[in-house]
Design an enzyme around this catalytic site. Structure first.
Site, PDB file in Angstrom:
ATOM      1  N   HIS A  65       0.842  -1.198   0.000  1.00 11.41           N
ATOM      2  CA  HIS A  65       0.000   0.000   0.000  1.00 11.41           C
ATOM      3  C   HIS A  65       0.870   1.237   0.000  1.00 11.41           C
ATOM      4  CE1 HIS A  65       0.890  -0.938   4.212  1.00 11.41           C
ATOM      5  NE2 HIS A  65       0.821   0.361   4.451  1.00 11.41           N
ATOM      6  N   CYS A 203       2.094   3.510  11.830  1.00 12.87           N
ATOM      7  CA  CYS A 203       3.005   3.024  10.799  1.00 12.87           C
ATOM      8  C   CYS A 203       3.268   4.165   9.822  1.00 12.87           C
ATOM      9  CB  CYS A 203       2.426   1.806  10.073  1.00 12.87           C
ATOM     10  SG  CYS A 203       0.992   2.152   9.039  1.00 12.87           S
TER      11      CYS A 203
END
Length: 692
Positions: A65, A203
């Site tokens: 992603h 993250c």
């Protein structure tokens, strides 16, 4: 999520064998639907994200992603692989692959939907349903949440079991405790106290891992019988936990790969600090660990002061070599601004006042406003003072990288001692490591609760400074000073073949990872020589900067000369690379290396080696640690220096053009995939990120 994934974005028979090929296959579906505007540009962004941290998760899941300017609207594509694809998960290949594409400016609503999907991936029933799905339309509906899983459907179809009718109770049938006055007769036993944990997950992109870790921790907390509340710090911001919830918590878990925002809120509690993937893969262990710390009374004085602030959120099995590199890079990163400012001021002083400016009297005692020599002396003396911080700052922030703020005082003290005993750059490295190690050892000692408040302010600085001072003055300082003197003498006498070989090695290191660890090691070696400058160390600095300029300049030249070999995005990046290369910013070549490492990196290394060797051969010198072409007037033999840079740039550009041209010639099938701009549509080619 109705418009994020459709049947056209589902591939239940994904044939790709590598993660790069899988990402390309799913991304091509996005391009077909107009969701992605530039295939290669988007894949470069996916590769850059993958280089930060593998996106494979336990349970056979891969979630490549990124957020990218090449994404028109938030999109999700799903592929199922029969053979499995390696996405770097500890338990093996992934068979369920989700490619998440978010625009650079995605709104909060879309990101919230994507985060909800990330949480569902932690549900075993959901992943089992995906593995048994046979229809793309139904699979897309399942992912959107419109189609229930078989278990959910079975639960919904089961008839509700009516409660049996209850006969009215008579007074005699009532339980004794329900009788009037019973509460006064017997008090109910107190309920056991529940252990409370607050956690933060984050993250780099804040889309997938952040919320998967949050879900895993919450599920593990329920199974462990603890009260666990998570604050996911996602890319769309975060909702702060209620201060009362934090205050009532018995322990803290940080599962993050980017700095925790407002970390000070969690100070004074037992803390476990790990990477975000640890929160996904082993949440039960983290809960047990923080409970153990609470039982032992291990309280953090600064919400994680025992951990390194320099990306210490790695896996517990991280090797010592990796940790050592991070600690050293912490010191180097804080040292570089002092080196750049001080070195450039010193170089300007020499340029204006000549090489006798170092004999000028103090400008505090003698300064004539109309004399250029006075201004040269002013610049030189300011630069000298700034440069004097080089070794103490290096040592102080190596210790800081190991032990956080308590390491600063002994680190700076040790670095100052290194200067006093002429141990130089090597002494600073040793002092920083010793200081950090001493502080970490002290922090492991259990102390009574009344003394914990004075530990970071009085006890740790006092004891650690005394120990570091003793070791630097009386034990390791003198041997290191002798080694530093030997290194300076070797550099001073460097000439001929030895100098050329060193230039080749430094050039290869500067261009191998384009700003990564090897690049930083070579740069730190050159900067360290400036602490005690001589003819040899000035040659090394010149060779390092020249080689570091080659990769971006070469890619800029290649995109200008043979633009048809590059995508539209790469040609745009090539325009910026002219400026980046001229400014000695090696990272300007990273987008090209990420997209085509097997051709770009060897070519860059070849050009860097040529430039490093020629710079040494021409005996070019440099007193400034940075600046690129803007400090050419401060370079010894500037004309030959520019020739060395031009030669390396030409070699790299020529090799890149040759290798890319050979690829097109050898693979005519790609010609059909060329875009309107003439770029090669390398549809089947796997692109892996450079190791930076």
């Amino acid at each position: 999520m109705s418009d994020m994934i459709t049947a056209d974005l589902v591939d239940l028979d994904l044939a790709a064998e590598t993660k790069e090929a899988a990402a390309r296959s799913l991304a091509e579906r996005m391009v077909t639907l107009g969701r992605v505007t530039d295939l290669d540009g988007f894949l470069a962004d996916v590769a850059a994200r993958e280089a930060q941290m593998p996106t494979g998760l336990d349970g056979g899941i891969g979630i490549p992603h990124c957020r990218s300017a090449h994404v028109a609207e938030p999109t999700l594509a799903f592929g199922r692989s029969a053979r499995g694809i390696d996405f770097g998960a500890p338990d093996g290949p992934a068979d369920l692959i989700f490619l998440i594409a978010a625009p650079a400016g995605a709104d909060d609503a879309h990101l919230t939907i994507l985060s909800a999907l990330a949480r569902r991936l932690m549900n075993e029933e959901f992943t089992t349903a995906l593995r048994s799905a046979t229809d793309a339309t139904a699979t897309a509906a399942l992912i959107r949440g419109e189609e229930p899983t078989p278990a959910e459907a079975e639960a919904a179809a089961a008839p509700a079991t009516p409660e049996p009718a209850k006969a009215p109770e008579t007074a005699s049938e009532k339980a004794p405790e329900e009788a009037p006055g019973a509460q006064a007769q017997a008090a109910a036993p107190a309920a056991p106290q529940v252990f409370r944990i607050v956690a933060v997950t984050s993250c780099p992109t804040g889309i997938a891992h952040t919320y998967m870790a949050a879900e895993a921790l919450e599920q593990a907390g329920q199974q462990a019988g603890v009260e666990l509340v998570v604050e996911p710090q996602g890319s769309s911001g975060f909702n702060r936990l209620d201060p009362a919830v934090i205050a009532a918590a018995d322990g803290v878990i940080f599962a993050h790969d980017v700095p925790v925002r407002e970390k000070e809120r969690f100070a004074g509690k037992p803390t476990v600090d790990v990477g975000v993937k640890a929160g996904i893969n082993r949440p039960a262990e983290l809960i047990a660990e923080v409970r153990g710390k609470a039982e032992r009374g291990e309280i953090s004085d600064a919400a994680g002061a025992h951990s390194s602030p320099v990306d210490d959120a790695g896996e517990p099995g991280e090797g010592y070599g990796t940790k050592l590199r991070k600690w050293l890079m912490s010191g180097v990163s804080y040292m570089v601004p002092f080196v750049a400012a001080g070195g450039l001021l010193i170089a300007l002083g020499f340029a204006i006042g000549g090489y006798t400016v170092n004999k000028a009297p103090s400008v505090a005692e003698h300064f004539v406003w109309t004399e250029s020599m006075s201004w040269a002396a002013l610049l030189f003396q300011i630069g000298g003072l700034a440069f004097g911080f080089l070794v103490p700052v290096l040592a102080g922030y190596i210790a800081y990288g190991m032990a956080d703020r308590p390491g600063l005082v002994p680190g700076f003290v040790g670095g100052s001692i290194a200067l006093t005993i002429n141990a130089g750059f090597l002494g600073g490295l040793a002092a920083g490591l010793i200081a950090g190690g001493v502080v970490m050892a002290i922090q492991r000692v259990k102390v009574p609760a009344p003394l914990r408040g004075i530990m970071p302010v009085v006890v740790i600085p006092l004891i650690s400074s005394a120990v570091v001072g003793f070791l630097m003055f009386l034990v390791v300082g003198k041997p290191i000073a002798s080694l530093q003197e030997a290194l300076s003498s070797w550099l001073s006498g460097l000439s001929g073949a030895n100098a050329i070989i060193l230039g080749v090695i430094l050039g290869l290191m500067m261009c191998f990872d384009l700003g990564g660890p090897l690049n930083k090691v070579a740069y730190a070696f050159a900067v360290g020589g400036l602490a005690n400058p001589n003819e040899g160390s000035l040659k090394v600095m010149a060779a390092v900067m020249a080689a570091g300029m080659v990769p971006p300049l070469a890619m800029a030249l290649a995109t200008t000369v043979r633009g048809k070999l590059f995508t539209r995005t790469e040609r745009e990046n090539g325009k910026a690379a002219w400026v980046l290369g001229a400014s000695f910013i090696t990272e300007g070549a990273i987008p090209f290396a990420a997209a085509d490492p097997l051709r770009v990196i060897p070519s860059a290394m070849a050009g860097g080696a040529v430039t490093g060797a020629l710079s040494m051969l021409f005996e070019c010198t440099l007193r400034a640690p940075h600046g690129g072409v803007f400090v050419v007037p401060l370079i010894g033999n500037p004309f030959l220096y520019l020739i060395a840079i031009a030669a390396g740039t030409a070699v790299t550009a020529g090799l890149v053009i040759l290798l890319k041209g050979a690829r097109k010639t050898g693979r005519p099938d790609q010609a059909a995939g060329a875009g309107a701009d003439g770029a090669s549509g390398a549809g089947a080619e796997a692109k892996v990120p450079v190791g930076v």
